[in-house]
Design an enzyme around this catalytic site. Structure first.
Site, PDB file in Angstrom:
ATOM      1  N   TYR A  58       0.858  -1.183   0.000  1.00 19.91           N
ATOM      2  CA  TYR A  58       0.000   0.000   0.000  1.00 19.91           C
ATOM      3  C   TYR A  58       0.893   1.232   0.000  1.00 19.91           C
ATOM      4  O   TYR A  58       1.550   1.553   0.975  1.00 19.91           O
ATOM      5  CB  TYR A  58      -0.919   0.029   1.222  1.00 19.91           C
ATOM      6  CG  TYR A  58      -1.866  -1.134   1.357  1.00 19.91           C
ATOM      7  CD1 TYR A  58      -2.190  -1.944   0.266  1.00 19.91           C
ATOM      8  CD2 TYR A  58      -2.442  -1.440   2.579  1.00 19.91           C
ATOM      9  CE1 TYR A  58      -3.059  -3.008   0.403  1.00 19.91           C
ATOM     10  CE2 TYR A  58      -3.321  -2.502   2.726  1.00 19.91           C
ATOM     11  CZ  TYR A  58      -3.622  -3.288   1.637  1.00 19.91           C
ATOM     12  OH  TYR A  58      -4.486  -4.344   1.791  1.00 19.91           O
ATOM     13  N   HIS A 127       0.234 -11.883   1.327  1.00 20.09           N
ATOM     14  CA  HIS A 127      -0.783 -11.028   0.703  1.00 20.09           C
ATOM     15  C   HIS A 127      -1.519 -11.739  -0.426  1.00 20.09           C
ATOM     16  O   HIS A 127      -2.741 -11.649  -0.528  1.00 20.09           O
ATOM     17  CB  HIS A 127      -0.116  -9.755   0.175  1.00 20.09           C
ATOM     18  CG  HIS A 127      -1.047  -8.602   0.057  1.00 20.09           C
ATOM     19  ND1 HIS A 127      -0.637  -7.292   0.159  1.00 20.09           N
ATOM     20  CD2 HIS A 127      -2.384  -8.529  -0.154  1.00 20.09           C
ATOM     21  CE1 HIS A 127      -1.672  -6.484   0.027  1.00 20.09           C
ATOM     22  NE2 HIS A 127      -2.742  -7.215  -0.178  1.00 20.09           N
ATOM     23  N   SER A 206     -13.372  -5.195   2.299  1.00 16.66           N
ATOM     24  CA  SER A 206     -14.513  -4.728   1.503  1.00 16.66           C
ATOM     25  C   SER A 206     -15.840  -5.250   2.040  1.00 16.66           C
ATOM     26  O   SER A 206     -16.691  -5.718   1.274  1.00 16.66           O
ATOM     27  CB  SER A 206     -14.360  -5.115   0.028  1.00 16.66           C
ATOM     28  OG  SER A 206     -13.248  -4.486  -0.553  1.00 16.66           O
ATOM     29  N   PRO A 207     -16.077  -5.188   3.364  1.00 17.59           N
ATOM     30  CA  PRO A 207     -17.354  -5.677   3.897  1.00 17.59           C
ATOM     31  C   PRO A 207     -18.529  -4.797   3.489  1.00 17.59           C
ATOM     32  O   PRO A 207     -19.682  -5.197   3.667  1.00 17.59           O
ATOM     33  CB  PRO A 207     -17.133  -5.642   5.409  1.00 17.59           C
ATOM     34  CG  PRO A 207     -16.147  -4.542   5.616  1.00 17.59           C
ATOM     35  CD  PRO A 207     -15.215  -4.644   4.440  1.00 17.59           C
ATOM     36  N   LEU A 208     -18.232  -3.626   2.918  1.00 18.79           N
ATOM     37  CA  LEU A 208     -19.286  -2.740   2.423  1.00 18.79           C
ATOM     38  C   LEU A 208     -19.368  -2.766   0.899  1.00 18.79           C
ATOM     39  O   LEU A 208     -19.922  -1.862   0.279  1.00 18.79           O
ATOM     40  CB  LEU A 208     -19.047  -1.308   2.914  1.00 18.79           C
ATOM     41  CG  LEU A 208     -19.056  -1.156   4.442  1.00 18.79           C
ATOM     42  CD1 LEU A 208     -18.739   0.276   4.847  1.00 18.79           C
ATOM     43  CD2 LEU A 208     -20.402  -1.579   5.018  1.00 18.79           C
ATOM     44  N   GLY A 209     -18.825  -3.836   0.304  1.00 21.71           N
ATOM     45  CA  GLY A 209     -18.956  -3.999  -1.140  1.00 21.71           C
ATOM     46  C   GLY A 209     -18.343  -2.873  -1.932  1.00 21.71           C
ATOM     47  O   GLY A 209     -18.921  -2.412  -2.917  1.00 21.71           O
ATOM     48  N   GLY A 211     -18.085   0.150  -1.236  1.00 20.05           N
ATOM     49  CA  GLY A 211     -18.936   1.329  -1.173  1.00 20.05           C
ATOM     50  C   GLY A 211     -20.359   1.112  -1.619  1.00 20.05           C
ATOM     51  O   GLY A 211     -21.232   1.932  -1.328  1.00 20.05           O
ATOM     52  N   PHE A 212     -20.624  -0.004  -2.305  1.00 17.49           N
ATOM     53  CA  PHE A 212     -21.960  -0.226  -2.848  1.00 17.49           C
ATOM     54  C   PHE A 212     -23.018  -0.324  -1.750  1.00 17.49           C
ATOM     55  O   PHE A 212     -24.137   0.182  -1.892  1.00 17.49           O
ATOM     56  CB  PHE A 212     -21.960  -1.501  -3.692  1.00 17.49           C
ATOM     57  CG  PHE A 212     -23.273  -1.782  -4.363  1.00 17.49           C
ATOM     58  CD1 PHE A 212     -23.630  -1.110  -5.522  1.00 17.49           C
ATOM     59  CD2 PHE A 212     -24.165  -2.713  -3.844  1.00 17.49           C
ATOM     60  CE1 PHE A 212     -24.850  -1.361  -6.149  1.00 17.49           C
ATOM     61  CE2 PHE A 212     -25.375  -2.966  -4.458  1.00 17.49           C
ATOM     62  CZ  PHE A 212     -25.713  -2.284  -5.608  1.00 17.49           C
TER      63      PHE A 212
END
Length: 338
Positions: A58, A127, A206-209, A211-212
Site C-alpha cells: 500500500y 498477501h 470490503s465488507p461494504l462492497g 462502497g456499494f
C-alpha cells in the site's frame, strides 16, 4: 467495543480499520494528508478500535509509515496486521509481480518492522499466494519469524481452502483475509467451512462492497477513469441496476431502525460467526464513526431474518473484479518438489 478472538488467541476489536485507502484506493493515486491520516487512525483508537490492517504494497511503503507513526504512542494497546508477498528491490528481488521466497520474506519483515516503529507484527499475512513457492516453505519461514519474536501470528490472504490446510499443517494459521460481504459470498462454499473446522478466523475486507452497500451508489453514479469500479462488471449497466435491489432492502430496514445501510451491512457480517472481524476502510472520520457505530446496532430477530433473507434471495449480478485481478484470488500454492 466488544472483542473477538481470531484463531487460537489473537484478541481484537470486533470491527477493525482497513488502512489501504489512506494512501490511495480504487484507482486513485492519492489519499488524505499524512496529518489527516494519523488523526483518523488515532480517532479510531479513541472509538475502541484495536485492530489495524496495512501492507507493504500500500503506497507502496507509505501506508506502513503512517500506521506506525499513528500507533506508536499506543502500540501496546493495539494489534497491527501487515502483509508480505509482492516483489520489491528492497527485499532483494527483481521488482514487479509476486514473491514469497523465504529470503525475500526475511527482508520484508525487517523492513516492515522499521516502518511500523515496532519490534513485532501481531498478524503477518501472505498477501497473495505465490504460484512459484510452495506454501509449506512460506509457513516454515513465518514460523522462524514467530520463533524469533518478530511475528506473533500467521495469516493468509485470498488463499484457496486446500492451501490454507497445507499452511496450517506447518504452522497454525490465525486468520484468513478475504473479500466477504452481503454482495460477495463465494467463500461460504469453500474457504469458510475449512476455517470453521480448523479454528481459524476470517477477516473480511470490503465488507461494504467497495462502497456499494453504503447506499451512496445508484444507477446515475459515474466513476473516475482511474477508478476500477467503473470497469468492474457488477458496477455496470444492467448488473448494477439488478444489484440495487439489495440496497433497497438495506434502505428499508435502515428507515425502521435508525441505523444506516452501511451499519446494517456490517451487522450482517458480524452476525455470521463470532470469529469474523470485518475491516472497513475509509478516509473520513465521519464514515469511521458510522462504521464503528455498527457494533452498537441492535436489531430484532425479525429484522436480522429480513437481512439474511435479502442476502440469500437476491441474486447478485456481475463479477467482483476485472478478470486479471480476480485471477490472483482464491489461488492454490504449488506442491513441494519431491
Amino acid at each position: 467495543m466488544k472483542q473477538r478472538t481470531l484463531g487460537a488467541g489473537l484478541s481484537v476489536s470486533e470491527i477493525g480499520l482497513g488502512c489501504m485507502s489512506l494512501t490511495g484506493a480504487y484507482g486513485n493515486t492519492g489519499g488524505p494528508s499524512q496529518e489527516d491520516s494519523i488523526a483518523l487512525i488515532r480517532r479510531a483508537v479513541d472509538l475502541g478500535v484495536t485492530f489495524f490492517d496495512t501492507a507493504e504494497v500500500y503506497g507502496p511503503f507509505a501506508n506502513e509509515d503512517i500506521v506506525g507513526e499513528a500507533l506508536e504512542p499506543v502500540r501496546d494497546q493495539v494489534k497491527i496486521a501487515t502483509k508480505f508477498g509482492f516483489a520489491f528491490a528492497e527485499n532483494g528481488v527483481e521488482p514487479g509481480g509476486l514473491c514469497s521466497r523465504p529470503d525475500s520474506i526475511r527482508r520484508a519483515v525487517d523492513n516492515s518492522l522499521g516502518r511500523l516503529r515496532t519490534d513485532r507484527i501481531d498478524l503477518y499475512y501472505q498477501h497473495r499466494v505465490d504460484p512459484e513457492v510452495p506454501i509449506e516453505d512460506v509457513a516454515a519461514t513465518v514460523k522462524e519469524l514467530v520463533d524469533a519474536g518478530k511475528v506473533l501470528h500467521f495469516g493468509l490472504s485470498e488463499a484457496a481452502a486446500a492451501t490454507v490446510r497445507r499452511a496450517h499443517a506447518v504452522h497454525p494459521v490465525t486468520a484468513v483475509q478475504s473479500e466477504y460481504s452481503m454482495w460477495w459470498r463465494d467463500r461460504e462454499q469453500d474457504t469458510i467451512p475449512v476455517l470453521a473446522e480448523l479454528g481459524i478466523g476470517l477477516v473480511p475486507y470490503s465488507p461494504l462492497g467497495k462502497g456499494f452497500l453504503t447506499g451512496t451508489i445508484d444507477s446515475t453514479t459515474t466513476f473516475a477513469e482511474s477508478d476500477f469500479r467503473g470497469k468492474t462488471p457488477r458496477f455496470q449497466g444492467e448488473a448494477l441496476n439488478a444489484n440495487l435491489a439489495l440496497v433497497d432492502i438495506l434502505n428499508k430496514i435502515a428507515a425502521q431502525t435508525g441505523a444506516t445501510p452501511a451499519q446494517l451491512a456490517l451487522t450482517w457480517v458480524l452476525s455470521q460467526q463470532p470469529w469474523i472481524v470485518p475491516i472497513p476502510g475509509t478516509k473520513r472520520i465521519a464514515r469511521l464513526e458510522e462504521n464503528v457505530g455498527a457494533a452498537a446496532v441492535e436489531l430484532s430477530e425479525a429484522q436480522i431474518a429480513e437481512l439474511r433473507d435479502a442476502a440469500d434471495q437476491i441474486q447478485i449480478a456481475g463479477a467482483r473484479y476485472p478478470e486479471a485481478q480476480d485471477a490472483m484470488t482464491n489461488r492454490d500454492a504449488p506442491l513441494p518438489s519431491a
